[in-house]
Design a protein around this motif. Sequence first.
Motif, PDB file in Angstrom:
ATOM      1  N   GLU A  26       0.817  -1.211   0.000  1.00 49.77           N
ATOM      2  CA  GLU A  26       0.000   0.000   0.000  1.00 49.77           C
ATOM      3  C   GLU A  26       0.855   1.267   0.000  1.00 49.77           C
ATOM      4  O   GLU A  26       0.358   2.342  -0.305  1.00 49.77           O
ATOM      5  CB  GLU A  26      -0.984   0.017   1.180  1.00 49.77           C
ATOM      6  N   GLY A  29       3.362   1.398  -3.940  1.00 50.43           N
ATOM      7  CA  GLY A  29       2.561   1.792  -5.097  1.00 50.43           C
ATOM      8  C   GLY A  29       2.276   3.286  -5.168  1.00 50.43           C
ATOM      9  O   GLY A  29       1.882   3.793  -6.207  1.00 50.43           O
ATOM     10  N   LYS A  30       2.499   3.996  -4.067  1.00 50.34           N
ATOM     11  CA  LYS A  30       2.229   5.441  -4.025  1.00 50.34           C
ATOM     12  C   LYS A  30       3.408   6.287  -4.492  1.00 50.34           C
ATOM     13  O   LYS A  30       3.240   7.451  -4.797  1.00 50.34           O
ATOM     14  CB  LYS A  30       1.859   5.873  -2.603  1.00 50.34           C
ATOM     15  N   LYS A  38       1.392   6.731 -12.654  1.00 48.31           N
ATOM     16  CA  LYS A  38       0.616   6.158 -11.557  1.00 48.31           C
ATOM     17  C   LYS A  38       0.837   4.648 -11.598  1.00 48.31           C
ATOM     18  O   LYS A  38       0.648   4.022 -12.640  1.00 48.31           O
ATOM     19  CB  LYS A  38      -0.866   6.490 -11.721  1.00 48.31           C
ATOM     20  N   ASP A  40       0.030   0.837 -10.520  1.00 52.13           N
ATOM     21  CA  ASP A  40      -1.024  -0.074 -10.080  1.00 52.13           C
ATOM     22  C   ASP A  40      -0.340  -1.378  -9.652  1.00 52.13           C
ATOM     23  O   ASP A  40       0.218  -2.093 -10.485  1.00 52.13           O
ATOM     24  CB  ASP A  40      -1.995  -0.307 -11.245  1.00 52.13           C
ATOM     25  N   ARG A  42      -0.073  -5.042  -8.818  1.00 51.04           N
ATOM     26  CA  ARG A  42      -0.840  -6.241  -9.150  1.00 51.04           C
ATOM     27  C   ARG A  42      -0.470  -7.431  -8.266  1.00 51.04           C
ATOM     28  O   ARG A  42      -1.283  -8.306  -8.028  1.00 51.04           O
ATOM     29  CB  ARG A  42      -0.625  -6.621 -10.621  1.00 51.04           C
ATOM     30  N   TYR A  54       3.765  -4.745 -11.343  1.00 46.41           N
ATOM     31  CA  TYR A  54       3.034  -3.483 -11.382  1.00 46.41           C
ATOM     32  C   TYR A  54       2.843  -2.997 -12.809  1.00 46.41           C
ATOM     33  O   TYR A  54       3.595  -3.339 -13.714  1.00 46.41           O
ATOM     34  CB  TYR A  54       3.775  -2.409 -10.568  1.00 46.41           C
ATOM     35  N   ASN A  57       1.204   3.533 -15.403  1.00 41.17           N
ATOM     36  CA  ASN A  57       0.196   4.196 -16.222  1.00 41.17           C
ATOM     37  C   ASN A  57       0.551   5.664 -16.413  1.00 41.17           C
ATOM     38  O   ASN A  57       0.699   6.402 -15.440  1.00 41.17           O
ATOM     39  CB  ASN A  57      -1.170   4.075 -15.545  1.00 41.17           C
ATOM     40  N   ALA A  63      -0.487   1.109 -20.756  1.00 37.72           N
ATOM     41  CA  ALA A  63       0.282   0.731 -19.569  1.00 37.72           C
ATOM     42  C   ALA A  63       1.585   0.053 -19.971  1.00 37.72           C
ATOM     43  O   ALA A  63       1.644  -0.686 -20.956  1.00 37.72           O
ATOM     44  CB  ALA A  63      -0.536  -0.195 -18.677  1.00 37.72           C
ATOM     45  N   TRP A  65       4.389  -2.481 -18.167  1.00 34.21           N
ATOM     46  CA  TRP A  65       4.444  -3.403 -17.032  1.00 34.21           C
ATOM     47  C   TRP A  65       5.874  -3.583 -16.565  1.00 34.21           C
ATOM     48  O   TRP A  65       6.811  -3.596 -17.374  1.00 34.21           O
ATOM     49  CB  TRP A  65       3.857  -4.749 -17.436  1.00 34.21           C
TER      50      TRP A  65
END
Length: 161
Positions: A26, A29-30, A38, A40, A42, A54, A57, A63, A65
């Motif tokens: 959490e 990812g920020k 951004k 995401d 996974r 991840y 984006n 996207a 990866w």
Amino acid sequence: MDAEFMITRQFKQPLEKVWRAWSQAEQIGKWWGPKGCKVDVRRFEFQPGGFFHYAMNFEGAPAMWGRFNYREITPQKSIAWLNSFSNERCGIARAPFSDICPMEILNTATFSEQDGITTISLKAAPFGELDAERQYFIDLKPSMEQGYGGTFDQLADWLQA
């Protein structure tokens, strides 16, 4: 010429807080990734042999990866991982911008704290590369300075929030 890239940054935060930013899905990812991206998350398995998979984006673009394959983790001391571009299923993929970018980069981040200030030193080098891929990595160092520098700027901002 040496194919190892190095960057060191200090953060005005205690080691425990900085470590959590790297070791919790959490949080990573920020801040992880280039500016304007951004992430995401996974898949996040923060253990040797585990993966951080991840999607990056960017506005108006498909996207991209990426993945970490964690090799060694010494809590609050170091993390070593193989970083690569990937497909949507976490398999290794070529960089979308080059056919000679190394398929995998071995990264080692070391952490230390003194008087409440945490220092991270990150080393990156191509892993299992061909000669042309090694030269590409060497030529890419100025871009990596911006990329990792921007990522660490985002980490600093996240830690201040």
